[in-house]
Design a protein around this motif. Structure first.
Motif, short mmCIF file in Angstrom:
data_model
loop_
_atom_site.label_atom_id
_atom_site.label_comp_id
_atom_site.label_asym_id
_atom_site.label_seq_id
_atom_site.Cartn_x
_atom_site.Cartn_y
_atom_site.Cartn_z
N ASN A 79 0.82 -1.22 0.00
CA ASN A 79 0.00 0.00 0.00
C ASN A 79 0.85 1.27 0.00
O ASN A 79 0.49 2.28 0.62
N GLN A 80 1.95 1.22 -0.71
CA GLN A 80 2.85 2.36 -0.77
C GLN A 80 2.73 3.04 -2.14
O GLN A 80 2.54 2.38 -3.16
N ASN A 81 2.83 4.37 -2.11
CA ASN A 81 2.77 5.16 -3.34
C ASN A 81 4.17 5.60 -3.74
O ASN A 81 5.01 5.93 -2.89
N TYR A 82 4.39 5.64 -5.05
CA TYR A 82 5.70 6.02 -5.57
C TYR A 82 5.50 6.94 -6.78
O TYR A 82 4.46 6.93 -7.43
N ARG A 83 6.55 7.67 -7.06
CA ARG A 83 6.59 8.44 -8.31
C ARG A 83 7.99 8.36 -8.89
O ARG A 83 8.98 8.16 -8.18
N GLU A 124 7.55 -5.13 -11.92
CA GLU A 124 8.02 -5.33 -10.55
C GLU A 124 8.40 -4.00 -9.91
O GLU A 124 9.03 -3.15 -10.55
N ILE A 125 7.98 -3.83 -8.64
CA ILE A 125 8.50 -2.75 -7.80
C ILE A 125 9.39 -3.40 -6.75
O ILE A 125 8.94 -4.29 -6.01
N GLU A 163 15.61 -3.08 -0.77
CA GLU A 163 16.48 -2.85 -1.93
C GLU A 163 16.56 -1.35 -2.17
O GLU A 163 15.56 -0.70 -2.42
N GLN A 164 17.72 -0.82 -2.10
CA GLN A 164 17.92 0.61 -2.28
C GLN A 164 18.86 0.86 -3.45
O GLN A 164 19.91 0.20 -3.56
N PRO A 165 18.55 1.81 -4.30
CA PRO A 165 17.30 2.57 -4.32
C PRO A 165 16.16 1.74 -4.91
O PRO A 165 16.41 0.84 -5.72
N GLN A 166 14.95 2.04 -4.51
CA GLN A 166 13.81 1.33 -5.05
C GLN A 166 13.56 1.75 -6.50
O GLN A 166 13.83 2.89 -6.89
N ALA A 167 13.01 0.82 -7.27
CA ALA A 167 12.80 1.10 -8.69
C ALA A 167 11.64 0.26 -9.22
O ALA A 167 11.32 -0.80 -8.68
N PHE A 168 11.03 0.79 -10.25
CA PHE A 168 10.04 0.02 -11.01
C PHE A 168 10.78 -0.58 -12.20
O PHE A 168 11.48 0.12 -12.94
N LYS A 169 10.62 -1.89 -12.39
CA LYS A 169 11.36 -2.57 -13.44
C LYS A 169 10.41 -3.24 -14.42
O LYS A 169 9.43 -3.88 -14.01
N LEU A 199 12.51 5.26 -8.16
CA LEU A 199 11.27 5.68 -7.50
C LEU A 199 11.56 6.46 -6.22
O LEU A 199 12.58 6.25 -5.56
N LYS A 200 10.61 7.34 -5.91
CA LYS A 200 10.59 8.04 -4.64
C LYS A 200 9.23 7.82 -4.00
O LYS A 200 8.21 7.84 -4.68
N LYS A 201 9.23 7.62 -2.69
CA LYS A 201 7.96 7.43 -1.99
C LYS A 201 7.21 8.75 -1.91
O LYS A 201 7.81 9.82 -1.75
#
Length: 236
Positions: A46-50, A92-93, A98-104, A120-122
Motif C-alpha cells: 500500500n505504498q505510493n511512488y513516483r 516489478e517494484i 532494496e535501495q534505491p527502489q525502482a520500477f522494473k 522511485l521516490k515514496k
C-alpha cells in the motif's frame, strides 16, 4: 501530453510456504514532450511512488540493447499502457530493503531482458493517480452520429457513386470516338501515301505520251515537206 491509468500484475517469487496472492500495481503514466512521468500504487505494501524517465534515457536503454529507438519506445509504451499488462512482459517494484527502489519492466521471450529501470521516490498519497483516473473517466465518449447525418452521408455516397458511374461511361464513349478518329486519320494517311506512290508512274506515262506525239508530228512534217526538182543534164 498523453495520460494513461492502468492496473498491472506484479510478478512474485512464490515459495512453498507462501499463499498464492497476486499483488497488483496501479500505474499512471503521463507521456510529455521530453519525458514520461509515472505514479505507482503497490497493493503489496500500500505504498505510493513516483518516478520519471527522460526520452534520452530510454534511447540509451535501446542503444544498450542494440534495438531501434522508435520501435523500443513504442513497445515500452504499449507495455506500460495496456490494462493488466502486455503478454510477454513482467512488472516489478523492488522491495523496501532494496535501495534505491525502482520500477522494473522485463521482457520475457525465452529469456529475461530488463527493458526499463525507473528510479522511485515514496510519496505520501495517491492523489495524482486518482486525479488521472478521474480525468480519464470524465472524458466524453465520441457521440454517435445522428440519423440526419447518417441519411446525408448515405445520399452523398449514392450521388458520388452515380457521378463515378457517369464519368466512367463518358470516358468510355470518348475513348471510342478517339479510336474512330485515329482510325480515320490512319486511313487518310494511307490514301495520301498511295496517291504519292501513283503520281510518279502517272507522270512517266504522260511524258511517254508527249514524247510519242512529238515524234509523230516530226514524221508528219518531214513527210509533207516540198519535193525538190530533179535536174537532168542532157548529153550533148
Amino acid at each position: 501530453m498523453t495520460c494513461f491509468v492502468v492496473k498491472l500484475l506484479q510478478r512474485t517469487q512464490l515459495s512453498h510456504s507462501q499463499v498464492d496472492v497476486k499483488p497488483f500495481i496501479y500505474a499512471r503514466c503521463n507521456w510529455l514532450d521530453d519525458e514520461a512521468e509515472f505514479h505507482f500504487l503497490s497493493t503489496f505494501n500500500n505504498q505510493n511512488y513516483r518516478g520519471s524517465l527522460k526520452y534520452t534515457e530510454i534511447r540509451s536503454a535501446a542503444n544498450d540493447l542494440d534495438l531501434e529507438y522508435e520501435a523500443f519506445l513504442a513497445e515500452c509504451k504499449k507495455a506500460l499502457t495496456t490494462h493488466m499488462g502486455l503478454t510477454g512482459f513482467d512488472y516489478e517494484i523492488s522491495q523496501e530493503d532494496e535501495q534505491p527502489q525502482a520500477f522494473k519492466l522485463y521482457k520475457c521471450a525465452g529469456y529475461e531482458t530488463l527493458y526499463l529501470d525507473i528510479p522511485l521516490k515514496k510519496v505520501s498519497n495517491c492523489y495524482q493517480l486518482l486525479d488521472g483516473a478521474i480525468d480519464l473517466g470524465q472524458q466524453q465518449a465520441t457521440p454517435a452520429p445522428s440519423p440526419d447525418i447518417e441519411q446525408k452521408t448515405k445520399v452523398m455516397l449514392e450521388e458520388y457513386e452515380k457521378y463515378v458511374t457517369a464519368s466512367k461511361q463518358k470516358e468510355t464513349e470518348m475513348l471510342k470516338k478517339f479510336i474512330l478518329l485515329i482510325n480515320s486519320k490512319k486511313a487518310h494517311i494511307r490514301d495520301l501515301k498511295r496517291q504519292l506512290e501513283e503520281r510518279p508512274e502517272r507522270h512517266s506515262k504522260q511524258r511517254k505520251i508527249i514524247s510519242d506525239s512529238e515524234d509523230t508530228d516530226k514524221d508528219e512534217e518531214e513527210f509533207g515537206a516540198a519535193t525538190q526538182a530533179m535536174n537532168i543534164e542532157n548529153d550533148s
